[in-house]
Design an enzyme around this catalytic site. Structure first.
Site, short mmCIF file in Angstrom:
data_model
loop_
_atom_site.label_atom_id
_atom_site.label_comp_id
_atom_site.label_asym_id
_atom_site.label_seq_id
_atom_site.Cartn_x
_atom_site.Cartn_y
_atom_site.Cartn_z
N TYR A 1 104.54 58.52 56.64
CA TYR A 1 103.92 57.50 57.46
C TYR A 1 105.08 56.27 57.47
O TYR A 1 105.74 56.27 56.71
CB TYR A 1 103.16 57.97 58.14
CG TYR A 1 102.74 56.80 59.88
CD1 TYR A 1 103.36 57.86 60.77
CD2 TYR A 1 101.97 55.46 60.09
CE1 TYR A 1 104.02 57.23 61.62
CE2 TYR A 1 102.13 55.65 61.42
CZ TYR A 1 103.07 55.57 62.30
OH TYR A 1 103.29 55.39 63.36
N ARG B 1 110.37 50.17 68.97
CA ARG B 1 109.19 48.98 69.02
C ARG B 1 109.29 49.49 67.74
O ARG B 1 108.07 49.76 67.37
CB ARG B 1 108.92 47.96 69.43
CG ARG B 1 108.35 46.96 68.41
CD ARG B 1 106.69 46.84 68.04
NE ARG B 1 105.97 47.60 68.20
CZ ARG B 1 105.06 47.77 67.73
NH1 ARG B 1 104.53 46.77 67.50
NH2 ARG B 1 104.43 48.87 66.99
N LYS C 1 103.21 60.79 63.04
CA LYS C 1 101.79 60.30 63.32
C LYS C 1 101.51 61.89 63.49
O LYS C 1 100.05 61.77 63.02
CB LYS C 1 102.09 60.15 64.95
CG LYS C 1 100.37 58.54 64.93
CD LYS C 1 101.17 57.41 65.10
CE LYS C 1 99.97 56.66 64.73
NZ LYS C 1 100.40 55.49 65.16
N GLU D 1 102.99 55.37 71.88
CA GLU D 1 103.74 55.12 70.57
C GLU D 1 105.10 54.39 70.27
O GLU D 1 105.89 54.99 70.54
CB GLU D 1 103.71 56.23 69.75
CG GLU D 1 103.60 56.27 67.81
CD GLU D 1 102.42 54.99 67.42
OE1 GLU D 1 101.38 55.81 68.00
OE2 GLU D 1 102.93 54.21 65.92
N ASP D 2 104.65 53.32 69.72
CA ASP D 2 105.64 52.17 69.50
C ASP D 2 106.75 51.62 70.60
O ASP D 2 107.93 51.48 70.52
CB ASP D 2 107.05 52.54 68.58
CG ASP D 2 105.92 52.41 66.83
OD1 ASP D 2 104.66 51.92 67.27
OD2 ASP D 2 106.54 52.34 65.34
N ASP E 1 97.61 53.60 70.69
CA ASP E 1 97.48 53.46 69.57
C ASP E 1 97.91 51.74 68.94
O ASP E 1 97.43 50.85 68.36
CB ASP E 1 98.43 54.36 67.96
CG ASP E 1 96.94 54.45 67.05
OD1 ASP E 1 95.92 54.39 67.74
OD2 ASP E 1 98.06 54.43 65.48
N ASP E 2 99.26 51.76 68.88
CA ASP E 2 99.31 50.42 68.53
C ASP E 2 98.81 48.93 69.14
O ASP E 2 98.32 48.31 68.98
CB ASP E 2 100.28 49.79 68.96
CG ASP E 2 101.99 50.92 68.51
OD1 ASP E 2 101.63 51.10 67.43
OD2 ASP E 2 102.54 52.13 69.21
N ASN F 1 102.18 43.61 58.60
CA ASN F 1 103.29 45.17 57.53
C ASN F 1 104.22 45.33 57.92
O ASN F 1 105.17 43.79 58.74
CB ASN F 1 102.43 46.60 58.05
CG ASN F 1 101.10 46.65 58.10
OD1 ASN F 1 100.79 47.09 57.91
ND2 ASN F 1 100.74 47.58 59.29
P1 NAD Z 1 103.95 42.85 68.21
O1 NAD Z 1 105.59 41.97 68.04
O2 NAD Z 1 103.11 42.78 69.51
O3 NAD Z 1 103.49 41.11 67.75
C1 NAD Z 1 103.95 39.69 67.12
C2 NAD Z 1 102.98 38.93 67.69
O4 NAD Z 1 103.52 38.39 66.55
C3 NAD Z 1 103.83 38.43 68.92
O5 NAD Z 1 103.00 37.84 69.42
C4 NAD Z 1 104.55 36.90 68.06
O6 NAD Z 1 105.03 35.92 69.15
C5 NAD Z 1 103.74 36.25 67.30
N1 NAD Z 1 104.83 35.67 66.40
C6 NAD Z 1 105.94 35.54 65.87
N2 NAD Z 1 106.17 34.49 65.14
C7 NAD Z 1 104.86 33.94 64.99
C8 NAD Z 1 104.58 31.96 64.63
N3 NAD Z 1 105.82 31.75 63.65
N4 NAD Z 1 103.25 32.49 64.19
C9 NAD Z 1 102.43 32.65 65.03
N5 NAD Z 1 102.58 34.33 65.47
C10 NAD Z 1 104.42 34.62 65.72
O7 NAD Z 1 103.93 42.80 67.09
P2 NAD Z 1 102.23 44.12 67.32
O8 NAD Z 1 102.05 45.36 67.03
O9 NAD Z 1 101.32 43.05 67.64
O10 NAD Z 1 101.90 43.70 65.69
C11 NAD Z 1 101.83 42.89 64.56
C12 NAD Z 1 101.71 42.99 63.29
O11 NAD Z 1 100.25 43.78 62.95
C13 NAD Z 1 102.97 43.59 62.39
O12 NAD Z 1 103.16 43.76 61.37
C14 NAD Z 1 102.11 44.86 62.78
O13 NAD Z 1 102.70 46.10 61.41
C15 NAD Z 1 100.52 44.95 62.66
N6 NAD Z 1 100.09 45.74 63.14
C16 NAD Z 1 99.03 46.01 61.53
C17 NAD Z 1 98.56 47.07 62.02
C18 NAD Z 1 97.10 47.33 61.06
O14 NAD Z 1 96.77 46.70 60.10
N7 NAD Z 1 96.27 49.53 61.38
C19 NAD Z 1 98.20 47.87 63.23
C20 NAD Z 1 99.07 47.21 64.18
C21 NAD Z 1 99.98 46.65 63.74
#
Ligand code: NAD
Length: 554
Positions: free
Chosen positions: A105, A158, A176, A247-248, A270-271, A410
């Protein structure tokens, strides 16, 4: 009749024979077929003569794994094993879960998605493309698993943090579902990865002669929604009890699809929701350390995408369960996105941010928002590396005896701050968790082992619970109970070293408890398709598949 055929024991009904049996990854045992099975099933001569145990086979597979030069080669090795012999694949993955999860993964599966057309060896799962409109039921029926209970579906738009990978996104549902089986024992024969190929905007892929998807721009609007609707209807017609996990999908579709379908079929994203439950569990564990109630927290999110808004929605629902009013609960969650603090006066906010756009003065950046709002917890889901700088962490440590700092972006390179930074800048006060793992860090003589808010703590156990009780819907209450069950599995020993999640080594036991918590909600809320058993935990455990070879002879 020769002596050999006189001794023949009857093979079980319906089994393929000979080469066809060796080619079926769910049934194949490779060199572990016994002499009697080889004789009865037409395998003599098709395998080297010596019979091996699964442990010996695993040792061989591991030797080959170790010989690989890089992680992508290790991924290819494991996927080839997956396609040859699923029992052996899961034996190996379960016994080496911490080492192999990052290979099968995130992050390595991301590279595999990017290079899908170049690495492709054998198809797995179902691909539904634009050409299949009007005949999706027929296409799904081509798949041979009779009783599919979990579908993980992506449209590839995505993929992790890597954007649009088109049909190459298939690596994600495959990975997954491997975790559903490895972490929670959902039987592999009940799982189906699906990719909806609706085109791609990725120019590099479109120009690649080896790209394997449809070469056109993505379907959008009503036509897209109609395409997804036809898939969902077809999948439920072929497998009426199926859980469909989105997913994604990109933000533009993910929130809308979830709203469209969550009250109509058994589905979740899941996201959005899985991430939320993992984060809520981490928060509940952290509150065991601070000894403060959830409804008194002020949580500031950096990033207002699927992860952030999903987490906030679940926290709000958990606060409401604790007796808070929904509007009060929402006012405890704040967002800073790329344009600053999300407030009511901002124009053109996306739909999913509106409920967190509070009527307060605008703050242009995270630092000013931290000073203005004095949060108890900071949650980073922004993909912006180093966004939690020294000044911000120091301020959090000044405002709170034990500041909660979750840097969930991540991969590791994108974390808002590292474990080392959080502990050093807060002088050991931070309760820290991250999205990607960080090594243990010793500060002023104390070794901190930070927790990883990995979604695989939640979704496999949730899926197990849903499948076991044949739930008809996946509800917010199920996620909230799953989060509480996960937090309950965190031991004092974990908390003492700073870890707000249990060790991944205990994941199958943890998943069984999560499955039982989810099934309990289904039974209580009238959503289960089976009678409530006397002991729900034992019932759920009894549904967990183990990677052991079955005998094929009567
Ligand atoms: P997403 O693309 O839906 O959201 C990202 C957000 O960050 C957007 O709203 C964007 O506008 C914002 N952003 C971008 N630049 C920014 C800045 N300079 N300042 C503030 N905000 C800013 O992505 P997501 O699915 O919400 O995932 C976000 C992160 O969280 C990813 O890195 C993902 O890997 C991580 N994530 C971690 C887990 C976990 O730890 N279990 C689970 C899901 C996602």
């Amino acid at each position: 009749m020769t002596e050999r055929t006189q001794n023949l024991i009857e093979p079980k009904a319906g089994l393929p024979r000979g080469a066809a049996l060796l080619r079926d990854p769910l049934l194949n045992k490779g060199a572990a077929f016994t002499k009697a099975e080889r004789l009865a099933l037409g395998l003599e001569g098709l395998l080297p003569p010596k019979v091996f145990t699964i442990e010996q086979q695993a040792a061989r597979a591991m030797e080959n794994y170790r010989r690989k030069q890089d992680d992508l080669e290790r991924y290819i090795h494991l996927m080839s094993l997956h396609d040859r012999n699923e029992t052996l694949y899961y034996r190996l993955v379960i016994d080496n879960l911490e080492e192999m999860t990052p290979i099968i993964y995130t992050p390595i599966v991301g590279q595999a998605c990017q290079q899908f057309g170049h690495l492709f060896r054998r198809a797995r799962g179902v691909y539904i493309s634009l050409d299949d409109r009007g005949r999706m039921t027929e296409v799904l029926r081509n798949h041979t698993h009779e009783d599919v209970r979990v579908i993980v579906v992506t449209d590839g738009e995505r993929i992790l943090g890597l954007g649009d990978q088109g049909v190459g996104g298939m690596g994600i549902p495959i990975g997954k579902l491997s975790l559903y089986t490895a972490c929670a024992g959902v039987p592999p024969g009940r799982c189906l990865p699906v990719t909806l190929d609706v085109g791609t905007e990725n120019v590099e892929r479109l120009q690649d002669p080896l790209y394997m998807g449809i070469c056109q721009h993505r379907l959008r609007g009503e036509e897209y929604d109609g395409f997804v609707a036809e898939f969902i209807t077809a999948a439920r017609e072929v497998w009426p009890k199926v859980l469909i996990q989105f997913e994604d999908f990109a933000n533009v579709n993910a929130f809308r699809l979830l709203e469209q379908w969550r009250d109509r079929i058994c589905t979740f994203n899941d996201d959005i929701q899985g991430t939320a439950a993992v984060a809520l569990a981490g928060l509940c564990s952290a509150l065991k350390i601070t000894k403060k109630p959830l409804r008194d927290q002020r949580i500031l999110f950096l990033g207002a995408g699927e992860a952030g808004v999903g987490i906030a929605d679940l926290i709000v629902s958990a606060m409401v369960d604790e007796g808070a009013e929904i509007e009060d609960a929402r006012r405890r969650c704040w967002f800073v996105d790329s344009k600053g603090l999300v407030v009511k006066s901002r124009q053109g906010l996306a739909e999913h941010k509106l409920r967190y756009a509070h009527d307060v003065l605008y703050a242009p950046d995270l630092s000013s928002a931290v000073h203005a709002l004095e949060p108890t917890a900071l949650v980073g889901v922004s993909t912006i590396a180093r966004a939690f700088d020294k000044e911000i962490v120091e301020t959090m440590a000044r405002l709170n005896e034990r500041p909660i700092i979750f840097a969930l972006s991540n991969p590791t390179s994108k974390a808002e701050c590292s474990a080392e930074e959080a502990y050093t800048w807060s002088r050991g006060k931070a309760i820290y968790a991250s999205g990607s793992p960080f090594p243990p860090f010793t500060y002023l003589g104390k070794t901190f082992v930070s927790g990883q808010g990995n979604n695989s703590y939640i979704f496999p156990g949730l899926g197990l619970g849903i499948v076991a009780c044949e739930a008809r819907r996946v509800t917010d209450r199920m996620f909230a109970e799953a989060a509480k069950a996960l937090a309950a599995q965190v031991l004092q020993n974990d908390l003492d070293m700073g870890r707000v999640y249990p060790s991944l080594r205990r994941i199958r036991e943890v998943s069984a408890h999560i499955g039982a918590a989810v099934a309990e909600v289904a039974f209580r809320d009238g959503l289960a398709g089976v009678e409530r058993p006397a002991d729900v935990l034992e019932f759920v455990k009894s549904k967990m598949w183990e990677p052991r070879y079955a005998s094929y002879l009567w």
